[in-house]
Enzyme design. Sequence first.
Site, PDB file in Angstrom:
ATOM      1  N   ASN A   1      -5.309  12.210  50.550  1.00 22.40           N
ATOM      2  CA  ASN A   1      -5.291  12.814  49.312  1.00 22.40           C
ATOM      3  C   ASN A   1      -6.306  12.273  48.444  1.00 22.40           C
ATOM      4  O   ASN A   1      -6.123  11.046  48.572  1.00 22.40           O
ATOM      5  CB  ASN A   1      -3.866  12.760  48.825  1.00 22.40           C
ATOM      6  CG  ASN A   1      -3.053  13.573  49.250  1.00 22.40           C
ATOM      7  OD1 ASN A   1      -3.195  14.517  50.297  1.00 22.40           O
ATOM      8  ND2 ASN A   1      -1.515  13.629  48.842  1.00 22.40           N
ATOM      9  N   GLY A   2      -6.909  12.900  47.730  1.00 21.07           N
ATOM     10  CA  GLY A   2      -7.704  12.189  46.760  1.00 21.07           C
ATOM     11  C   GLY A   2      -9.326  12.926  46.804  1.00 21.07           C
ATOM     12  O   GLY A   2      -9.406  13.736  47.659  1.00 21.07           O
TER      13      GLY A   2
ATOM     14  N   GLU B   1       1.374  28.289  25.006  1.00 21.24           N
ATOM     15  CA  GLU B   1       2.073  28.248  26.200  1.00 21.24           C
ATOM     16  C   GLU B   1       2.434  29.616  26.551  1.00 21.24           C
ATOM     17  O   GLU B   1       2.495  29.827  27.798  1.00 21.24           O
ATOM     18  CB  GLU B   1       3.260  27.316  25.992  1.00 21.24           C
ATOM     19  CG  GLU B   1       4.306  26.856  26.916  1.00 21.24           C
ATOM     20  CD  GLU B   1       3.650  26.442  28.297  1.00 21.24           C
ATOM     21  OE1 GLU B   1       2.433  25.869  28.152  1.00 21.24           O
ATOM     22  OE2 GLU B   1       4.245  26.476  29.129  1.00 21.24           O
TER      23      GLU B   1
ATOM     24  N   LYS C   1       1.562  30.602  30.503  1.00 23.13           N
ATOM     25  CA  LYS C   1       2.313  31.055  31.595  1.00 23.13           C
ATOM     26  C   LYS C   1       2.155  32.430  32.228  1.00 23.13           C
ATOM     27  O   LYS C   1       2.329  32.660  33.357  1.00 23.13           O
ATOM     28  CB  LYS C   1       4.016  31.473  30.740  1.00 23.13           C
ATOM     29  CG  LYS C   1       4.603  29.921  30.768  1.00 23.13           C
ATOM     30  CD  LYS C   1       5.247  29.157  31.770  1.00 23.13           C
ATOM     31  CE  LYS C   1       4.248  28.235  32.545  1.00 23.13           C
ATOM     32  NZ  LYS C   1       4.030  27.194  31.722  1.00 23.13           N
TER      33      LYS C   1
ATOM     34  N   GLU D   1      -1.105  32.379  34.240  1.00 28.55           N
ATOM     35  CA  GLU D   1      -0.716  31.415  35.533  1.00 28.55           C
ATOM     36  C   GLU D   1      -0.362  32.432  36.735  1.00 28.55           C
ATOM     37  O   GLU D   1      -0.804  32.323  37.927  1.00 28.55           O
ATOM     38  CB  GLU D   1       0.096  30.182  35.257  1.00 28.55           C
ATOM     39  CG  GLU D   1      -0.527  29.267  34.544  1.00 28.55           C
ATOM     40  CD  GLU D   1       0.477  27.841  34.209  1.00 28.55           C
ATOM     41  OE1 GLU D   1       0.483  26.863  34.771  1.00 28.55           O
ATOM     42  OE2 GLU D   1       1.373  28.380  33.765  1.00 28.55           O
TER      43      GLU D   1
ATOM     44  N   LYS E   1       0.415  22.489  41.494  1.00 31.58           N
ATOM     45  CA  LYS E   1       1.490  21.581  40.652  1.00 31.58           C
ATOM     46  C   LYS E   1       1.023  20.384  40.048  1.00 31.58           C
ATOM     47  O   LYS E   1       1.228  20.123  38.974  1.00 31.58           O
ATOM     48  CB  LYS E   1       2.929  21.447  41.475  1.00 31.58           C
ATOM     49  CG  LYS E   1       3.806  21.072  40.686  1.00 31.58           C
ATOM     50  CD  LYS E   1       4.549  21.839  39.801  1.00 31.58           C
ATOM     51  CE  LYS E   1       5.570  21.367  38.982  1.00 31.58           C
ATOM     52  NZ  LYS E   1       5.695  22.173  37.670  1.00 31.58           N
TER      53      LYS E   1
HETATM   54  C1  G6P Z   1      -0.939  21.437  36.347  1.00 30.92           C
HETATM   55  C2  G6P Z   1      -0.003  22.320  36.527  1.00 30.92           C
HETATM   56  C3  G6P Z   1       0.615  22.556  35.098  1.00 30.92           C
HETATM   57  C4  G6P Z   1       0.873  21.336  34.114  1.00 30.92           C
HETATM   58  C5  G6P Z   1      -0.580  20.374  34.516  1.00 30.92           C
HETATM   59  C6  G6P Z   1      -0.244  19.082  33.962  1.00 30.92           C
HETATM   60  O1  G6P Z   1      -2.306  22.305  35.780  1.00 30.92           O
HETATM   61  O2  G6P Z   1       0.076  23.704  37.170  1.00 30.92           O
HETATM   62  O3  G6P Z   1       1.958  23.270  35.079  1.00 30.92           O
HETATM   63  O4  G6P Z   1       1.097  21.605  32.895  1.00 30.92           O
HETATM   64  O5  G6P Z   1      -1.125  20.604  35.590  1.00 30.92           O
HETATM   65  O6  G6P Z   1       0.664  18.524  34.623  1.00 30.92           O
HETATM   66  P1  G6P Z   1       1.540  17.142  34.462  1.00 30.92           P
HETATM   67  O7  G6P Z   1       2.267  16.987  35.616  1.00 30.92           O
HETATM   68  O8  G6P Z   1       0.598  16.166  33.925  1.00 30.92           O
HETATM   69  O9  G6P Z   1       2.405  17.674  33.182  1.00 30.92           O
END
Ligand code: G6P
Length: 612
Positions: free
Chosen positions: A100-101, A484, A488, A491, A607
């Site tokens: 990963n990375g 937001e 939503k 997304e 995510k």
């Molecule tokens: C991704 C997710 C978003 C989230 C963002 C920040 O883009 O799909 O839902 O808000 O990352 O993630 P974090 O874990 O730093 O809140």
Amino acid sequence: MCGIVGYVGAKNAVPFLLQGLSKLEYRGYDSAGIAVRTNDSIEIIKKRGSIQNIKDIIGARELNSRIGIGHTRWATHGNPTDENSHPHVSSCGRIAVVHNGIIENYIELKEKLTELDIKFNSETDSEVVAQYIGYLYKTNKNIFECILETVKVLQGSFALCIICQDCPEKLIVVKKDSPLIIGVSEGENYVASDVPALLSYTNKVCRLPEKSVAIVTADEFKLYDFDKNVIEKKLDLVNWSVDSAEKSGYEHFMMKEIMEQATAVKSTISPRINLDLNNNLVKLDNITFSEEYLKNLEKICIVACGSAYHVGCVAKYFIEEILRIPVEIDLASEFRYRNPIVKNSLVVVISQSGETADSLAALREAKKLGARVISIVNVFGSSIATESDDVLYTYAGPEIAVATTKAYSTQLVSAYLLTLKLCELLQKRTLNYDKIMQDIKKLPEKIEKILENKNSIHDIAKKYYNYEKVFFIGRNIDYAVCMEGSLKLKEISYVHSEAYAAGELKHGTISLIDDNTLVIALATQTKLVDKMISNVREVRARGARVLFVASENCQEKLHEVAEDVIVIPEISDLLSASLSVIPLQFFAYYIALYRGCNIDKPKNLAKSVTVE
Ligand code: G6P
């Protein structure tokens, strides 16, 4: 984003590898694979598409091994193809790696290895790791030493899990700038990039420290730094239940998580404020501020990505109103490249996962510039939590749906609490403070009321799911919530929407409004309702249909100018975001449902975004 699992122990590794990968599906992926060691060779099964493809290939075969690794890939370098899927294997076929990375210097390493006649089978950056280790292994049969030598030449971020055909009892794992966890159990040990993969197996975990390597066997694991010095192990107990990462009867995680918000908010505020007594002080875990620090505090900088950034947008209004201290809010990916001024500033990093690469990089930049950093984080022991000076945990429990809901709500109340604590310490408590405090205590019950009303939002969404153009408009905190709500919707339903400051529409964007447009207008700020009505009249005159989300005390007069009005309970204007966001979450959910979208795993999204 990509997920890693690994197993070594007395049982067959395959069931855990497959189940563990399924538990990581929520992170977003486009191919999957496993590698297990059999008596003769390392067997690799990898395929573009879902984990089900791997299961289908294994089918009724008795694939049995005491050691194995697995991976879900979210393509960055090279398309999502079978060849580019992990695990990758060295040319000698004896070493398999999942990664990963991003290996930033992979081109240079690939060129070097190609000159040495090593043939590559994929377009990925990750394959160089397997090939480099394999190249060293030709002349040094100590696999651990080969891995240590390799990590020294790698640039970028990497969580690695490695098996070698000649070491039947050892998994070797490496962590730099990408999370990795060892799950400890009796006679078997697990590896995963994220806790949900482990919840059904163990709650005892070791989060690998930054720049560390571990040798994991069935009975123990040993931890080292990159210079082979032994590091002390730290075990944590995860208090998330197995059920918390299950759908528990809901069709989607997103709906489950929306419905958990009253509880999550209560869990986040109750250890910090006294819910029953008339005691209005905030207990902010062990976070303390010296008098000297407070005297010099001139500014608060909030840094985050995605929805966490939107929390910051609301928090700016809240903090500035209550503390009268200027707040700057930055997208983490922008912050570090603009040479930010953080002198006498408190930097607040907000992140659900605690692993978002941009937020982590911004945190490091802020610390390098000498700022104190407090983070608001959901995942215990995550990188952002560990590297911050102080951390305020949200108690949302695991959040699985890509579209965040309960994390947003708990981050927001955490920002309120941090503000009220500073208010108390700076002796800026006013009458408003007490009212706000009382209203924060009432939030769980008011959120619950909105949750009970979800069917009415379902009915409203049914009228509008065919609209391809949606504007969210509001003023002040409502504008921040619009961002937001719009995110939503985009997304999960792929409907194009925009969040606009209601007063700004007429400076250009109003040209897009026509009778194919739905406008969702927020009106929770008492002093701004009349202005909102004027703005709504402007869009109606151009053919738009209008749905209002308004507080009880603002709703009068709105029915005349809107097709529909969703009413939320009355609360202090400054706290309204905690309520008004919920109908917007439901709305996005139901629109996506009507449009037949994959709600928990929207296309192209991940995510936890662990690459910059
Ligand atoms: C991704 C997710 C978003 C989230 C963002 C920040 O883009 O799909 O839902 O808000 O990352 O993630 P974090 O874990 O730093 O809140």
